[in-house]
Structures are given as C-alpha cells and as structure tokens.
Design an enzyme around this catalytic site. Structure first.
Site, mmCIF file in Angstrom:
data_model
loop_
_atom_site.group_PDB
_atom_site.id
_atom_site.type_symbol
_atom_site.label_atom_id
_atom_site.label_comp_id
_atom_site.label_asym_id
_atom_site.label_seq_id
_atom_site.Cartn_x
_atom_site.Cartn_y
_atom_site.Cartn_z
ATOM 1 N N SER A 82 -57.428 -8.029 -66.914
ATOM 2 C CA SER A 82 -56.854 -8.579 -65.690
ATOM 3 C C SER A 82 -56.136 -7.489 -64.894
ATOM 4 C CB SER A 82 -55.929 -9.752 -66.038
ATOM 5 O OG SER A 82 -55.674 -10.555 -64.911
ATOM 6 N N ASP A 194 -61.127 -14.362 -66.072
ATOM 7 C CA ASP A 194 -60.061 -13.489 -66.567
ATOM 8 C C ASP A 194 -60.148 -13.212 -68.071
ATOM 9 O OD1 ASP A 194 -57.268 -12.712 -67.447
ATOM 10 O OD2 ASP A 194 -56.957 -12.864 -65.277
#
Length: 344
Positions: A82, A194
């Site tokens: 991320s 993610d």
C-alpha cells in the site's frame, strides 16, 4: 639395549634406501596451495526493509530510511504494501533518503487522486500509477536500482501477490487500492486490491528478495477503543483489524520492528507529512542499537562459516597432495622426512 635405541632410526633409513633402489627417481616436491587464496570472502550482510501500509502515515517511512542511511544501514532490498509500496518504489528507483523527502514534500495530492464514481470505489487510481511511473522514469520493476516488490491481494481468491516485474506504477496502484476507496486494478485475467488485506507489513516478501536482516516498519492503524473520524481512516482500520492476526504472525518473522508514533495522524491528512517523517526518524533512531546487534550477529555467523569453509578447503587440498605423492615421498613421509604436504 643399543639395538633397541637405534632400531627405529635405522629401520626408517633402511626403508628410504630400499624405496630409492626399487622405484623411479622422486618427483619434485608437491606444493600445497594456500587455502586462504581460494576461499572467497564472506558476502556483506544484506539488509531488507518491509514498508507497511497506512495511507498518509506512510510518510513516516521516509524518516526511517533517512536514519538507516545515516547510520550505515541502507537497505539493499525493498518490499512495500500500500503506502509502503509508493515510498518503496521511489526509493528503489535510486533516490536517496533526502531526495525522497524532497519529492514527498513537493507532492501535490491532486496529482495522485482521480475521483470517479463506480461501484468498485471512488478513486480510479490511474493518476497514482502515472505519478509513480513518472518518478521512476518509466522503468519497469526489474530495472529499478534496488530489488523491489509491491505486495497486493488477488481479489478472486485472496492470494498474496508480490509484483517483481512489469509496470512499476501499475503494481503500486494495485498494492494501494484500498477496497471501497480505490477501484480494483485489472492485471491480466485477475483483479487486485490493497496488499494490506493479506500482508500489512511484507516481511516475507523482503526475506524472499534475499535479505539476511529484515527491518519491518509498522504504521498500521490499531483498534484503540474509538472510531476513526473519516471514511479512509475507517476503512484502513477495518483492513488492519481483518489482517491483524495474519500481520502479527508475519511481523514476528522480522529481525527488527520499527513502529513510528503516527496513530494520531489522519490517514488522509497530507498536511502532516513533515510530522510523520520526523516520527519515522525518531522511531528508527531508537532502533539503531537493536539493528546493530542483529547485523553483528549475522557478521559473526558469516565469519564462522567462512573459517569452517577455509579449514575444509585446506583439508581437501592436503588430502589431494597426499594422494599425488610418489612412492618414495610416501615412505619418507612415514619416516617423518617429507613435509611437502604439510598444512599451510
């Protein structure tokens, strides 16, 4: 008594004499190569850094990298999830910590956020992909200055995916696509979201890149008895809770864990990037003694392994020398009169 005193030396000389009469002239002395000349030096300790997710809190990663470089522990390999993948990609492209900080301070939030209403999310993510590719001069992952992987979650089956080849910006976009905020990224026949869902701090990915010592940087949100004040914070904390147990198990495999004090910073608050960087610096500085200890341990183990390898090489070479001796040299060796194969 005289016979007893002189029998062994006389027997030895007699053996040498008989061997000389019954064999060909002795070969030239056999030189034993110096084992130290052929034993390679122990390779340097490879430090890997695992940069975790946390949206705007990810600026703390820059402060951590600054302190590592300042103390002689610059990471050789980088893994990011991320927000950590954004910082990791830019760092792996060849920027040093101060250049990384300059880039972060100059970053305009509008350049990485493209709102587009969709059932999959509010942010398309194309701007983030383009921004990263511009910063790395459009180099693919495999051509970056340092080995780097961006970790994402395959939406179809929940598999962790570590991107190490191909479009750098697209890999970072996939790794950063917070479910419900960013639209899933389509790569090949799969969709990705993610990486924090399955690997909040990618320790295992850093280890797989060949790191001896893995430094994990954990900036993830923690449940502290109160709800976050914004949507992105709520989603980040939800992801952190879902991956908490999995993340703890992976974190336990790190050699050193650095936790900058950024829990009070907003996940979408880019205005506090300078504070996040300073918190990263302070947390990394506090961890330097532990990092130094782990590196020293690895260096001692490497030196021990190198000594054992050197001893084994010397023994192997000496045995080869012994096997090549002439008959006369073997007899002379038995009598203690030939040391051509002595240990160096």
């Amino acid at each position: 008594m005289r016979l007893t005193l002189f029998s062994r030396p006389l027997a030895s000389l007699l053996l040498v004499f008989l061997a000389a009469c019954s064999s060909s002239p002795p070969n030239a002395p056999i030189a034993v190569p110096d084992a130290t000349a052929t034993t390679p030096a122990a390779p340097p300790i490879k430090i890997g850094i695992a940069l975790g997710g946390g949206a705007a809190k990810g600026f703390a990663h820059i402060g951590v990298i600054k302190m590592l470089e300042a103390n002689g522990f610059a990471p050789a390999v980088v893994a990011g999830t991320s927000a950590g993948s954004v910082v990791g990609a830019l760092y792996a492209s060849g920027l040093n910590a101060f250049e990384l900080q300059e880039t972060a301070i100059a970053m305009d939030e509008a350049n990485i956020r493209d709102l587009q209403w969709s059932s999959g999310g509010l942010v398309l993510g194309q701007k983030l992909e383009d921004y990263v590719n511009e910063q790395v001069h459009r180099k693919p992952l495999e051509q970056l200055a340092k080995p780097f992987v961006a970790v994402a979650t395959r939406l179809e089956d929940g598999e962790r995916t570590a991107f190490s080849r191909g479009n750098t910006g697209q890999a970072v976009r996939a790794s950063s696509s917070v479910p419900g905020v960013f639209q899933p990224v389509s790569i090949g026949k799969f969709h990705f979201v993610d990486g924090g869902v399955v690997s909040p701090v990618p320790v295992d990915a850093a280890r797989q890149l060949g790191a001896d010592v893995v430094i994990a940087v954990d900036i993830s949100s923690k449940a502290r008895g109160k709800a976050p004040g914004d949507m992105l914070g709520t989603l980040n904390q939800s992801i952190a809770i879902m991956g908490q147990k999995l993340g703890q198990a992976e974190l336990a495999r790190a050699d050193v864990i650095i936790r900058p004090k950024v829990l009070d910073l907003g996940s979408a608050d880019f205005s506090q990037r300078a504070i996040a960087i300073v918190e990263g610096e302070k947390a990394a500085l506090a961890a330097i003694p532990q990092i130094r200890e782990r590196v020293a341990h690895w260096q001692a183990e490497r030196a021990r392994a190198a000594r054992l390898a050197q001893q084994k090489a010397a023994e192997t070479q000496r045995q080869a020398c012994m096997d090549k001796r002439s008959r006369l040299q073997k007899v002379a060796g038995m009598a203690g009169l030939d040391d051509s194969c002595a240990n160096p």
